[in-house]
Design an enzyme around this catalytic site. Structure first.
Site, PDB file in Angstrom:
ATOM      1  N   SER A  67      -8.802  -2.092  -0.714  1.00 33.05           N
ATOM      2  CA  SER A  67      -9.393  -0.753  -0.367  1.00 33.05           C
ATOM      3  C   SER A  67     -10.679  -0.775  -1.221  1.00 33.05           C
ATOM      4  CB  SER A  67      -8.371   0.318  -0.688  1.00 33.05           C
ATOM      5  OG  SER A  67      -7.586   0.637   0.273  1.00 33.05           O
TER       6      SER A  67
ATOM      7  N   ASP B 138      -4.852  -0.911  -5.383  1.00 29.53           N
ATOM      8  CA  ASP B 138      -5.134  -1.182  -4.236  1.00 29.53           C
ATOM      9  C   ASP B 138      -6.657  -1.814  -4.084  1.00 29.53           C
ATOM     10  OD1 ASP B 138      -5.734  -1.638  -1.314  1.00 29.53           O
ATOM     11  OD2 ASP B 138      -5.215   0.386  -0.953  1.00 29.53           O
TER      12      ASP B 138
ATOM     13  N   TYR C 160      -0.699   0.206  10.152  1.00 26.59           N
ATOM     14  CA  TYR C 160      -1.978  -0.756  10.554  1.00 26.59           C
ATOM     15  C   TYR C 160      -1.797  -1.047  11.907  1.00 26.59           C
ATOM     16  CZ  TYR C 160      -2.387  -1.469   5.656  1.00 26.59           C
ATOM     17  OH  TYR C 160      -2.631  -1.208   4.145  1.00 26.59           O
TER      18      TYR C 160
ATOM     19  N   GLN D  21      -0.999   2.915  -5.406  1.00 28.92           N
ATOM     20  CA  GLN D  21      -2.759   3.180  -4.831  1.00 28.92           C
ATOM     21  C   GLN D  21      -3.636   2.838  -5.820  1.00 28.92           C
ATOM     22  OE1 GLN D  21      -2.897   7.192  -3.491  1.00 28.92           O
ATOM     23  NE2 GLN D  21      -2.477   6.466  -1.638  1.00 28.92           N
TER      24      GLN D  21
ATOM     25  N   ARG E  31       0.900  -1.110  -0.038  1.00 27.10           N
ATOM     26  CA  ARG E  31       0.046   0.041  -0.132  1.00 27.10           C
ATOM     27  C   ARG E  31       0.739   1.223  -0.038  1.00 27.10           C
ATOM     28  NH1 ARG E  31      -4.832  -1.906   3.627  1.00 27.10           N
ATOM     29  NH2 ARG E  31      -6.718  -1.716   2.018  1.00 27.10           N
TER      30      ARG E  31
HETATM   31  P1  NAD Z   1      -7.663  -3.463   8.079  1.00 27.83           P
HETATM   32  O1  NAD Z   1      -8.897  -3.747   7.288  1.00 27.83           O
HETATM   33  O2  NAD Z   1      -6.581  -4.305   8.286  1.00 27.83           O
HETATM   34  O3  NAD Z   1      -8.688  -3.261   9.624  1.00 27.83           O
HETATM   35  C1  NAD Z   1      -9.570  -2.463   9.843  1.00 27.83           C
HETATM   36  C2  NAD Z   1      -9.629  -1.460  10.988  1.00 27.83           C
HETATM   37  O4  NAD Z   1      -9.646  -2.268  12.155  1.00 27.83           O
HETATM   38  C3  NAD Z   1      -8.349  -0.760  10.953  1.00 27.83           C
HETATM   39  O5  NAD Z   1      -8.518   0.830  10.967  1.00 27.83           O
HETATM   40  C4  NAD Z   1      -7.748  -0.954  12.345  1.00 27.83           C
HETATM   41  O6  NAD Z   1      -7.035  -0.066  13.113  1.00 27.83           O
HETATM   42  C5  NAD Z   1      -9.022  -1.664  12.833  1.00 27.83           C
HETATM   43  N1  NAD Z   1      -8.592  -2.559  14.275  1.00 27.83           N
HETATM   44  C6  NAD Z   1      -7.893  -3.313  14.379  1.00 27.83           C
HETATM   45  N2  NAD Z   1      -7.880  -3.857  15.538  1.00 27.83           N
HETATM   46  C7  NAD Z   1      -8.749  -3.179  16.273  1.00 27.83           C
HETATM   47  C8  NAD Z   1      -9.442  -3.286  17.718  1.00 27.83           C
HETATM   48  N3  NAD Z   1      -9.001  -4.218  18.488  1.00 27.83           N
HETATM   49  N4  NAD Z   1     -10.216  -2.534  18.031  1.00 27.83           N
HETATM   50  C9  NAD Z   1     -10.742  -1.581  16.905  1.00 27.83           C
HETATM   51  N5  NAD Z   1     -10.275  -1.597  15.886  1.00 27.83           N
HETATM   52  C10 NAD Z   1      -9.377  -2.281  15.514  1.00 27.83           C
HETATM   53  O7  NAD Z   1      -7.380  -1.812   7.613  1.00 27.83           O
HETATM   54  P2  NAD Z   1      -7.656  -1.248   6.480  1.00 27.83           P
HETATM   55  O8  NAD Z   1      -9.141  -0.502   6.359  1.00 27.83           O
HETATM   56  O9  NAD Z   1      -7.109  -1.967   5.256  1.00 27.83           O
HETATM   57  O10 NAD Z   1      -6.477   0.044   6.599  1.00 27.83           O
HETATM   58  C11 NAD Z   1      -6.180   0.521   7.836  1.00 27.83           C
HETATM   59  C12 NAD Z   1      -5.155   1.864   7.650  1.00 27.83           C
HETATM   60  O11 NAD Z   1      -4.304   1.830   6.411  1.00 27.83           O
HETATM   61  C13 NAD Z   1      -6.030   3.148   7.283  1.00 27.83           C
HETATM   62  O12 NAD Z   1      -5.295   4.131   7.971  1.00 27.83           O
HETATM   63  C14 NAD Z   1      -5.824   3.359   6.130  1.00 27.83           C
HETATM   64  O13 NAD Z   1      -6.221   4.817   5.828  1.00 27.83           O
HETATM   65  C15 NAD Z   1      -4.489   3.100   5.653  1.00 27.83           C
HETATM   66  N6  NAD Z   1      -4.772   2.733   4.219  1.00 27.83           N
HETATM   67  C16 NAD Z   1      -3.455   3.333   3.501  1.00 27.83           C
HETATM   68  C17 NAD Z   1      -3.374   3.156   2.025  1.00 27.83           C
HETATM   69  C18 NAD Z   1      -2.376   3.811   1.176  1.00 27.83           C
HETATM   70  O14 NAD Z   1      -1.641   4.415   1.819  1.00 27.83           O
HETATM   71  N7  NAD Z   1      -2.188   3.172  -0.058  1.00 27.83           N
HETATM   72  C19 NAD Z   1      -4.325   2.305   1.575  1.00 27.83           C
HETATM   73  C20 NAD Z   1      -5.309   1.776   2.191  1.00 27.83           C
HETATM   74  C21 NAD Z   1      -5.361   1.795   3.458  1.00 27.83           C
END
Ligand code: NAD
Length: 379
Positions: free
Chosen positions: A133, A130, A229, A127, A122
């Site tokens: 996402s 992805d 993450y 992007q 990521r």
């Molecule tokens: P994910 O599917 O791995 O997890 C979903 C959410 O669950 C996350 O926000 C995580 O913090 C939360 N979580 C984990 N354990 C938890 C707990 N015990 N209690 C409550 N919440 C909990 O994550 P995701 O949606 O794929 O993405 C996570 C992060 O990565 C975000 O900040 C997102 O903006 C970022 N991201 C960046 C890019 C990029 O830069 N290209 C792309 C996608 C996502």
């Protein structure tokens, strides 16, 4: 070189890996595109649209597999598909390399080069590729729509001559991509939304969508890794989160859980007592069903009823929005393919910082270290 797309084999799957507008982009890379007849039908794309975009349509699945250099899929294909591909062919799709590594073993004797969309790093450069996402966005949206059509009340605040209807209360657990889309969708429908995440950075994003962020004191514990993450938390930290959640679930009409920790079982956020504390007629949608679930009572792809509370754990919501899910996915894979094709020929550069890390198997070896260690721990 020939890029092929088949009709997906997984029951209930309505997405297709390439949409006709992507076919045009691949032809511009001087590749040929082979499409199995009917591949796009469930995503509302007829053979004629693919033919018009320049693809060759065939009903002979085995001939397509024997001929193609690259097979693009949504889900991991079954072993017989791997076996029907020519030696050294490329397979690209959601291959589940970390949770089901053994299922990729048929790719080894065939010398297939497999790329998993789950492993695409990521980073900014990737992007547009992805797909995690993209699918999380669709799932977060659809979870709210599903909840809104399942509960026995409306979402928005209404002031009518017959009295005031209060807005629905929605609690979103995990404010990553899916959670943020769920919050945005619930807000658009007029709900009052609260959200919880262990990553402090999520708080600002939650508030910017007009929802309330529930803060829990984790005593300065490290909750995220260098990549942003969430990390696996201690039992004590998880319990603090669960206590807060149980308290807020009491007043919620809808709870949507999306919490995941990459490469691990989903964290447990709601035990039986938390569901028992909810109001009759409310609903819980657990989007972490495929990695074990965030809710003890949820059962993947089943409807569970408990004291008037409905608990759903749909594992493939993107497939229920096949047109847009396919469109986004198709653009993601096409963007990835543009890294593999040069002057109409396959040109795999494993030193590329997107291509290399996304590769699972190559020339008869498992080349991804995380997958190799997952294979070992899976026996
Ligand atoms: P994910 O599917 O791995 O997890 C979903 C959410 O669950 C996350 O926000 C995580 O913090 C939360 N979580 C984990 N354990 C938890 C707990 N015990 N209690 C409550 N919440 C909990 O994550 P995701 O949606 O794929 O993405 C996570 C992060 O990565 C975000 O900040 C997102 O903006 C970022 N991201 C960046 C890019 C990029 O830069 N290209 C792309 C996608 C996502």
């Amino acid at each position: 070189m020939k890029i092929a797309v088949l009709k997906e084999a997984l029951p209930g799957e309505a997405r297709v890996a390439l949409m006709p507008d992507s076919v045009k982009k691949l032809l511009a890379l001087k590749a040929k595109v082979l499409v199995e007849s009917g591949a796009g039908l469930a995503a509302a794309r007829a053979d004629a649209e693919y033919a018009e975009a320049g693809a060759d349509i065939s009903a002979d699945r085995n001939a397509i597999l024997a001929e193609c250099d690259v097979l693009v899929t949504v889900n991991r294909p079954p072993a017989d598909v791997f076996n029907a591909l020519k030696t050294g062919a490329v397979v690209l799709g959601f291959l589940r390399p970390l949770d089901e590594p053994k299922a990729l073993q048929p790719a080894l004797p065939r010398g297939l080069t497999t790329f998993a969309m789950e492993l695409v790093p990521r980073i900014t450069r990737a992007q547009s590729m992805d797909a995690l996402s993209s699918m999380a966005t669709v799932a977060g949206y659809k979870a709210v729509v599903l909840a809104a059509s399942s509960i026995s009340r409306m979402f928005p605040l209404l002031m009518t001559a017959a009295g005031t209807v209060p807005p629905a209360r929605v609690l979103v657990l995990g404010a990553g991509v899916a959670g943020l889309q769920a919050i945005a969708t619930a807000r658009r429908l007029g709900a009052v939304v609260e959200a919880y995440d262990v990553r402090a950075a999520a708080g600002e994003q939650v508030r910017s969508l007009g929802a309330t962020f529930l803060d829990v004191d984790l005593g300065g514990l490290k909750t995220e890794d260098a990549g942003g993450y969430a990390v696996e938390l201690s039992d004590e930290a998880l319990k603090r989160g669960r206590d807060l959640i149980a308290e807020h679930a009491k007043t919620a009409d809808v709870v949507i859980t999306t919490a995941q920790v990459p490469g691990r079982k989903a964290p447990l956020l709601m035990e039986d007592e938390a569901v028992d504390g909810m109001k009759r007629g409310s609903i819980v949608i657990d989007l972490a069903g495929s990695t074990g679930g965030n809710v003890t009572l949820s059962k993947a792809d089943e409807v569970v009823e408990r004291n008037g509370v409905t608990i759903l754990a749909p594992t493939n919501l993107p497939a229920t929005v096949p047109v847009h899910a396919s469109q986004l996915y198709s653009r993601n894979v096409t963007s990835f393919l543009s890294l593999l094709v040069k002057d109409g020929e396959l040109n795999i550069d494993m030193t590329d910082d997107v291509v290399g890390p996304s590769c699972v198997t190559h020339a008869g070896e498992v080349v991804n270290a995380r997958v190799a260690s997952a294979l070992q721990s899976n026996g």
